[in-house]
Design an enzyme around this catalytic site. Sequence first.
Site, PDB file in Angstrom:
ATOM      1  CG  ASP A 241      79.339  -3.826  24.371  1.00 14.42           C
ATOM      2  OD1 ASP A 241      78.264  -4.335  23.750  1.00 14.42           O
ATOM      3  OD2 ASP A 241      78.780  -2.047  24.558  1.00 14.42           O
ATOM      4  CD  GLU A 242      82.443  -3.211  32.725  1.00 14.69           C
ATOM      5  OE1 GLU A 242      82.894  -3.704  34.354  1.00 14.69           O
ATOM      6  OE2 GLU A 242      82.502  -2.172  32.042  1.00 14.69           O
ATOM      7  NE  ARG A 243      77.263  -1.501  34.395  1.00 13.91           N
ATOM      8  CZ  ARG A 243      76.595   0.086  33.956  1.00 13.91           C
ATOM      9  NH1 ARG A 243      75.502   0.863  34.098  1.00 13.91           N
ATOM     10  NH2 ARG A 243      77.536   1.175  35.440  1.00 13.91           N
TER      11      ARG A 243
END
Length: 382
Positions: A241-243
């Site tokens: 999700d972060e990337r």
Amino acid sequence: MIFTPEHEQFRKSVRDFVEKDLNPYADEWEEAGIWPGHELLPKLAAVGGLGLEYDPEYGGQGADHSFTVVLAEELGRADCAGVPMGIAVQAAMATPALARFGSHELKKQYLVPALAGEMVCSVAVSEPDAGSDVAGIRTRARRDGDDWVIDGRKMWITNGTQADWLCLLARTSDEGGYQGMSMIVVPTDAPGFSVGRRIKKMGNHSSDTGELVFDSVRVPVSNTIGEIGRGFQMQMAQFQDERLIGSYMAYAGARRAIDRTIDYLRVRQAFGKPLLANQHLKYRLAELIAEVDLLKEYCYAAAERVVAGEDATRMATIAKLKAGRLAREVADAAVQFHGGMGYASEYWVERYYRDVRLISIGGGADEVMLRIIALLEGMDQR
């Protein structure tokens, strides 16, 4: 990816938020070294910008991942990267595991206020001796009856100095390496928790980054997210999700930087004509536009895979790698083409140059992305 009128209505709401509630104050927050999360997040929540893909029962919007793309693209248009990064932590880095695996009670207590913007949250994984090497973390949660007793330090924690709760990854057994880790919600008003210091950085000045100290911090075992011992696996999923959201913000920011550079070259005169008349400059910008377009379309393909419920690990990894490298190329060209103005702190270019350098470090360094790609390709010989 096809955006509907509903997407465009949401895009306008987020763009208005960025232009009215964020950009006018970016310089002030950069100077202060912190953004006012408790003031700003409720405004974003009011336009549906938090919890886009989460269950409406807990304050989420019940939308699909395509709306996260829209949110990230508009945050990428901000006049600084620090505040969007803090927002992204709240929206897509500290909350996904809790939303997916947390108990009903835990979500009511911590996810609901986070999605309303009433609580600021943070994800606490990195440590002084364990950044990209998540398997090397040492922060320990020892079970004492119905409580965890936590000791250790966390480093490079975005939103860390103002967070109300942390999504903490800690060791909960003696198993080494990737085993024996659990994800625990830790309220920052718990006795024994403290902020060791706020870390000064090259860029992203408006994003508060903290070193956190846990000195026999006691929290209920019921604050564990999901299954005890499965924290590493949940964090690996949360990294995707972060990337992805980071990649979406990166290409949007890069395109805005190119557009602003073109505007500058149209009016800046040199040798009796606008600088944009120089063939080398406009061809280089055209080349960068082509690269940004390729990255954007690749990210759209990754987003469509997420919407379809498929595994996007490979694409998220590649997008993150290429986003960081391309943003640096764009920033370098922007500084060069602005000349002295690009080197002056008073102009946007210098901040953009400093801010984008983090993309290739945070959320897994370039070298980690390359390692993952090599492993996925079967090149795991030692």
